[in-house]
Scaffold this motif. Structure first.
Motif, mmCIF file in Angstrom:
data_model
loop_
_atom_site.group_PDB
_atom_site.id
_atom_site.type_symbol
_atom_site.label_atom_id
_atom_site.label_comp_id
_atom_site.label_asym_id
_atom_site.label_seq_id
_atom_site.Cartn_x
_atom_site.Cartn_y
_atom_site.Cartn_z
ATOM 1 N N THR A 225 -7.141 -17.252 10.529
ATOM 2 C CA THR A 225 -7.906 -18.307 9.471
ATOM 3 C C THR A 225 -7.246 -18.329 8.233
ATOM 4 O OG1 THR A 225 -9.575 -16.842 9.251
ATOM 5 C CG2 THR A 225 -9.964 -18.394 10.737
ATOM 6 N N THR A 226 -7.084 -16.876 7.800
ATOM 7 C CA THR A 226 -6.381 -16.575 6.371
ATOM 8 C C THR A 226 -4.980 -16.262 6.250
ATOM 9 O OG1 THR A 226 -6.992 -14.338 6.476
ATOM 10 C CG2 THR A 226 -8.521 -15.909 5.378
ATOM 11 N N ASN A 227 -4.402 -16.231 7.699
ATOM 12 C CA ASN A 227 -3.004 -15.932 7.699
ATOM 13 C C ASN A 227 -2.573 -14.618 7.120
ATOM 14 O OD1 ASN A 227 -2.248 -17.951 9.361
ATOM 15 N ND2 ASN A 227 -1.964 -19.260 7.720
ATOM 16 N N SER A 228 -3.602 -13.466 7.128
ATOM 17 C CA SER A 228 -3.275 -12.298 6.579
ATOM 18 C C SER A 228 -3.196 -11.470 7.544
ATOM 19 C CB SER A 228 -4.478 -11.868 5.638
ATOM 20 O OG SER A 228 -5.518 -11.547 6.441
ATOM 21 N N LYS A 229 -2.275 -10.351 7.534
ATOM 22 C CA LYS A 229 -1.708 -9.190 8.148
ATOM 23 C C LYS A 229 -2.385 -7.739 7.280
ATOM 24 C CE LYS A 229 1.460 -11.566 10.836
ATOM 25 N NZ LYS A 229 3.065 -11.526 11.500
ATOM 26 N N LYS A 230 -2.964 -7.071 7.978
ATOM 27 C CA LYS A 230 -3.119 -5.898 7.221
ATOM 28 C C LYS A 230 -3.327 -4.606 8.071
ATOM 29 C CE LYS A 230 -8.092 -6.890 6.617
ATOM 30 N NZ LYS A 230 -8.965 -7.227 5.746
ATOM 31 N N VAL A 231 -3.381 -3.231 7.618
ATOM 32 C CA VAL A 231 -3.554 -2.201 8.492
ATOM 33 C C VAL A 231 -4.491 -1.478 7.774
ATOM 34 C CG1 VAL A 231 -2.799 -0.165 9.309
ATOM 35 C CG2 VAL A 231 -1.221 -1.965 9.486
ATOM 36 N N SER A 232 -5.856 -1.165 8.245
ATOM 37 C CA SER A 232 -6.961 -0.567 7.828
ATOM 38 C C SER A 232 -6.919 1.086 8.198
ATOM 39 C CB SER A 232 -8.204 -1.360 8.306
ATOM 40 O OG SER A 232 -9.326 -0.851 7.716
ATOM 41 N N VAL A 233 -6.852 1.688 7.219
ATOM 42 C CA VAL A 233 -6.865 3.340 7.281
ATOM 43 C C VAL A 233 -8.353 3.828 6.587
ATOM 44 C CG1 VAL A 233 -5.402 5.424 7.012
ATOM 45 C CG2 VAL A 233 -4.372 3.123 7.442
ATOM 46 N N TYR A 234 -8.836 4.582 7.342
ATOM 47 C CA TYR A 234 -9.685 5.388 6.773
ATOM 48 C C TYR A 234 -9.200 6.798 6.422
ATOM 49 C CZ TYR A 234 -14.368 7.519 6.223
ATOM 50 O OH TYR A 234 -15.702 8.068 5.700
ATOM 51 N N LEU A 235 -9.429 6.840 4.816
ATOM 52 C CA LEU A 235 -8.866 8.333 4.239
ATOM 53 C C LEU A 235 -9.968 9.091 3.638
ATOM 54 C CD1 LEU A 235 -5.701 6.557 2.356
ATOM 55 C CD2 LEU A 235 -5.784 7.961 4.485
ATOM 56 N N VAL A 236 -9.819 10.387 3.840
ATOM 57 C CA VAL A 236 -11.029 11.308 3.463
ATOM 58 C C VAL A 236 -9.883 12.129 2.284
ATOM 59 C CG1 VAL A 236 -12.290 13.371 3.768
ATOM 60 C CG2 VAL A 236 -12.180 11.391 5.553
ATOM 61 N N SER A 237 -10.515 12.152 1.245
ATOM 62 C CA SER A 237 -9.518 12.930 0.220
ATOM 63 C C SER A 237 -9.780 14.241 0.143
ATOM 64 C CB SER A 237 -9.586 12.223 -1.201
ATOM 65 O OG SER A 237 -11.008 12.178 -1.732
ATOM 66 N N ASN A 238 -8.857 15.309 0.168
ATOM 67 C CA ASN A 238 -9.102 16.694 0.023
ATOM 68 C C ASN A 238 -8.944 17.173 -1.470
ATOM 69 O OD1 ASN A 238 -9.419 16.867 2.857
ATOM 70 N ND2 ASN A 238 -6.987 17.069 2.917
ATOM 71 N N GLU A 239 -8.583 16.458 -2.192
ATOM 72 C CA GLU A 239 -8.575 16.554 -3.759
ATOM 73 C C GLU A 239 -8.399 15.253 -4.513
ATOM 74 O OE1 GLU A 239 -3.890 17.407 -4.597
ATOM 75 O OE2 GLU A 239 -4.968 18.886 -3.262
ATOM 76 N N ASN A 240 -8.632 15.616 -6.017
ATOM 77 C CA ASN A 240 -8.372 14.108 -6.753
ATOM 78 C C ASN A 240 -7.069 13.709 -6.481
ATOM 79 O OD1 ASN A 240 -11.074 14.509 -7.700
ATOM 80 N ND2 ASN A 240 -10.544 15.695 -9.743
ATOM 81 N N PHE B 59 -4.133 -2.120 3.760
ATOM 82 C CA PHE B 59 -2.853 -2.342 3.203
ATOM 83 C C PHE B 59 -2.230 -3.692 3.485
ATOM 84 C CE2 PHE B 59 -3.380 2.164 3.402
ATOM 85 C CZ PHE B 59 -2.780 2.719 2.303
ATOM 86 N N GLU B 60 -1.990 -4.624 2.799
ATOM 87 C CA GLU B 60 -1.866 -5.824 2.916
ATOM 88 C C GLU B 60 -0.080 -6.217 3.384
ATOM 89 O OE1 GLU B 60 -3.992 -8.887 3.130
ATOM 90 O OE2 GLU B 60 -5.714 -7.751 2.575
ATOM 91 N N PHE B 61 0.019 -6.791 4.252
ATOM 92 C CA PHE B 61 1.635 -6.871 4.554
ATOM 93 C C PHE B 61 1.759 -8.404 4.479
ATOM 94 C CE2 PHE B 61 0.808 -2.816 6.541
ATOM 95 C CZ PHE B 61 2.126 -2.236 6.448
ATOM 96 N N ASP B 62 3.117 -8.659 4.159
ATOM 97 C CA ASP B 62 3.752 -10.039 4.132
ATOM 98 C C ASP B 62 3.505 -10.826 5.421
ATOM 99 O OD1 ASP B 62 6.097 -12.098 4.713
ATOM 100 O OD2 ASP B 62 6.120 -11.823 2.478
#
Length: 180
Positions: A106-121, A157-160
């Motif tokens: 519907t929006t013609n968007s491509k993305k990769v969704s990544v769950y990140l846990v930060s170990n530091e600032n 992360f949005e891709f072309d």
């Protein structure tokens, strides 16, 4: 002697033959015995279900639950999962959790969704590059982010639109902190 043999044979035949009434009574007794056995089996099964039925149903429910977990696991390993390879410095700063390729018609968007846990600032740019089976880069996405230590969330992360994400066999992720 023949007479004696004939008399013995005739008396045996007479005593061994049952009348129709006797045959009916015997058949009825045998039928009652079979019904009694079968009803005792059914009663035994009913009693077993009363005592062991709960355990049997719990076991069956666990089996169904495991089957659904298998479906979920299979989905996670399906074409929508994104294999993310971090560079060495990224691994020190972040842990990678669940990943997913997302396509929207519907929006013609491509993305990769990544769950990140930060170990530091961390404050800076993160880059995600897509590679095909020949190890050729086929797309990239960069985002700025600022996270505190022990923070965790999904980042998209949005891709072309022209990036063939279906052909991406893995992604390389790297992070570069902003120089202060």
């Amino acid at each position: 002697m023949r007479k004696l043999l004939s008399i013995v044979t005739l008396s045996l035949l007479l005593t061994s033959c049952m009348s129709t009434e006797e045959k009916k009574i015997k058949a009825e007794e045998e039928g009652n015995a079979l019904v009694s056995i079968k009803s005792k089996l059914v009663k035994g099964a009913g009693d077993a279900l009363k005592t062991d039925g709960k355990e049997a149903l719990e076991s069956a429910s666990e089996g169904v639950s495991e089957a659904f977990k298998g479906i979920t696991s299979g989905y996670d390993k399906s074409i929508n999962q994104a294999k993310i390879v971090p560079d060495s410095t990224f691994s020190k700063t972040f842990e990678i959790g669940r990943t997913q390729k997302v396509y929207s018609d519907t929006t013609n968007s491509k993305k990769v969704s990544v769950y990140l846990v930060s170990n530091e600032n961390f404050e800076g740019k993160i880059k995600l590059k897509a590679f095909d089976q020949s190890d050729k880069e086929i797309g990239r996405s960069t985002m700025k982010l600022k996270v505190e230590e022990d923070e965790a969330q999904f980042f998209d992360f949005e891709f072309d639109n022209r990036t063939p994400l279906l052909q991406a066999t893995y992604f390389m992720i790297s992070g570069k902190p902003t120089v202060q």
